[in-house]
Design a protein around this motif. Structure first.
Motif, PDB file in Angstrom:
ATOM      1  N   ARG A   1      45.510  45.010  44.121  1.00 61.23           N
ATOM      2  CA  ARG A   1      45.580  46.358  43.558  1.00 61.23           C
ATOM      3  C   ARG A   1      46.657  46.497  42.494  1.00 61.23           C
ATOM      4  NH1 ARG A   1      44.925  50.585  48.636  1.00 61.23           N
ATOM      5  NH2 ARG A   1      42.813  49.961  49.257  1.00 61.23           N
ATOM      6  N   ARG A   2      47.670  45.639  42.552  1.00 60.50           N
ATOM      7  CA  ARG A   2      48.762  45.769  41.589  1.00 60.50           C
ATOM      8  C   ARG A   2      48.352  45.317  40.187  1.00 60.50           C
ATOM      9  NH1 ARG A   2      51.294  40.872  40.677  1.00 60.50           N
ATOM     10  NH2 ARG A   2      50.727  39.161  42.091  1.00 60.50           N
ATOM     11  N   PHE A   3      47.208  44.646  40.050  1.00 58.91           N
ATOM     12  CA  PHE A   3      46.721  44.252  38.730  1.00 58.91           C
ATOM     13  C   PHE A   3      46.281  45.499  37.962  1.00 58.91           C
ATOM     14  CE2 PHE A   3      45.190  39.637  39.724  1.00 58.91           C
ATOM     15  CZ  PHE A   3      46.460  39.337  40.209  1.00 58.91           C
ATOM     16  N   ASP A   4      46.422  45.466  36.634  1.00 60.57           N
ATOM     17  CA  ASP A   4      45.881  46.565  35.841  1.00 60.57           C
ATOM     18  C   ASP A   4      44.354  46.502  35.887  1.00 60.57           C
ATOM     19  OD1 ASP A   4      44.754  45.034  33.476  1.00 60.57           O
ATOM     20  OD2 ASP A   4      46.847  44.431  33.312  1.00 60.57           O
ATOM     21  N   ASN A   5      43.713  47.572  35.455  1.00 64.19           N
ATOM     22  CA  ASN A   5      42.265  47.700  35.628  1.00 64.19           C
ATOM     23  C   ASN A   5      41.486  46.551  34.991  1.00 64.19           C
ATOM     24  OD1 ASN A   5      42.548  50.055  37.063  1.00 64.19           O
ATOM     25  ND2 ASN A   5      42.233  51.394  35.305  1.00 64.19           N
ATOM     26  N   ASP A   6      41.860  46.157  33.769  1.00 66.49           N
ATOM     27  CA  ASP A   6      41.111  45.117  33.071  1.00 66.49           C
ATOM     28  C   ASP A   6      41.211  43.781  33.793  1.00 66.49           C
ATOM     29  OD1 ASP A   6      40.269  46.874  31.158  1.00 66.49           O
ATOM     30  OD2 ASP A   6      41.801  46.339  29.691  1.00 66.49           O
ATOM     31  N   ARG A   7      42.439  43.394  34.160  1.00 62.49           N
ATOM     32  CA  ARG A   7      42.603  42.092  34.808  1.00 62.49           C
ATOM     33  C   ARG A   7      42.109  42.115  36.255  1.00 62.49           C
ATOM     34  NH1 ARG A   7      48.403  40.200  32.341  1.00 62.49           N
ATOM     35  NH2 ARG A   7      48.797  42.446  32.407  1.00 62.49           N
ATOM     36  N   ARG A   8      42.172  43.263  36.864  1.00 66.22           N
ATOM     37  CA  ARG A   8      41.615  43.359  38.215  1.00 66.22           C
ATOM     38  C   ARG A   8      40.099  43.173  38.174  1.00 66.22           C
ATOM     39  NH1 ARG A   8      42.161  48.448  42.466  1.00 66.22           N
ATOM     40  NH2 ARG A   8      41.466  47.304  44.309  1.00 66.22           N
TER      41      ARG A   8
END
Length: 257
Positions: A177-184
């Motif tokens: 969840r700590r990843f930003d939206n694009d990299r997640r």
């Protein structure tokens, strides 16, 4: 004193700017919205047609897909577009590889400490679609790899100290969840995970459901569509694109299993 004075002045300005609400303002009729334009009506009609139940979700290879394609081609002609497809049409033939699951013979067994646990087809597990062999059987040791994410630039490596070569990788879907939206989104994509596992030498994959993942995609919905075929683009040699032949078997397990 100065702060209080400035605050009072600001309040006075705000009050002075607020228009008075008199009886005539309260009784003013609401302005009617403008009628929908002809273009808006055409767009709505197209969306409704393509979203109709007759289109069956427009899945590749289905009757609904053909109906949707014919509708779009007809609309192209109506608005004056020139065809540039095969044989002067609006269509282009694309070679696809189709694979389906078979209920008969489907089995999933876990052996641990001399005991064997069998999971129930549909209720507890679904075999993955295999594009590389008509049937497959795989027995191998299993290893847990978290969410199967290797992102050194983000300080995440679920494979640190873990050897997956020759083993079945067991994992959760998604990404931290700590990843930003694009990299997640990138690291959660199944193709990215399968490619990495294939490169690392895994021979099979088992994706375990969680309450969170099944809130987004309920297990019952997946089980209800177990016989829906999978489709992949087909290479010139007849093999499928992005089918990961090194991964000899795959399966999904429900969160309640």
């Amino acid at each position: 004193m100065h702060e209080k004075l400035l605050f009072l002045l600001a309040m006075a300005v705000l009050c002075a700017c607020k228009p008075p609400v008199g009886p005539e303002a309260q009784d003013a009729p609401a302005v009617a919205s403008a009628p929908a334009s002809a273009a808006a009506k055409r767009i709505e009609a197209d969306v409704r047609a393509l979203a109709d139940d007759r289109m069956e979700g427009r899945d590749t290879g289905t009757r609904g897909y053909d109906l949707a394609a014919e509708y779009v081609a007809r609309r192209y002609a109506e608005i004056g577009l020139a065809p540039a497809g095969d044989d002067g049409s609006f269509f282009q033939h694309v070679p696809l590889l189709k694979a389906v699951r078979e209920r008969e013979g489907a089995a999933f067994r876990i052996q641990r400490d001399g005991r064997t646990t069998s999971l129930a087809f549909l209720d507890q597990f679904l075999p993955g679609v295999n594009y590389n062999a008509p049937a497959h059987t795989l027995t191998a040791p299993a290893v847990f790899v978290g969410q199967a994410v290797r992102a050194p630039e983000l300080g995440q490596d679920d494979f640190a100290g873990v050897e997956v070569r020759g083993k079945i990788a067991v994992l959760f879907s998604g990404a931290p969840r700590r990843f930003d939206n694009d990299r997640r989104a990138y690291y959660a994509h199944s193709a990215q995970k399968l490619q990495l596992l294939s490169d690392l030498g895994a021979v099979g994959v088992v994706i375990v459901g969680t309450p969170e993942s099944e809130q987004r995609g309920p297990w019952k919905s997946s089980a209800a569509k177990w016989d829906m075929p999978g489709m992949r683009l087909r290479n010139a040699d007849g093999t499928g694109l992005d089918t990961f032949p090194r991964l000899r078997a795959s399966a999904s397990i429900s969160a309640d299993a």
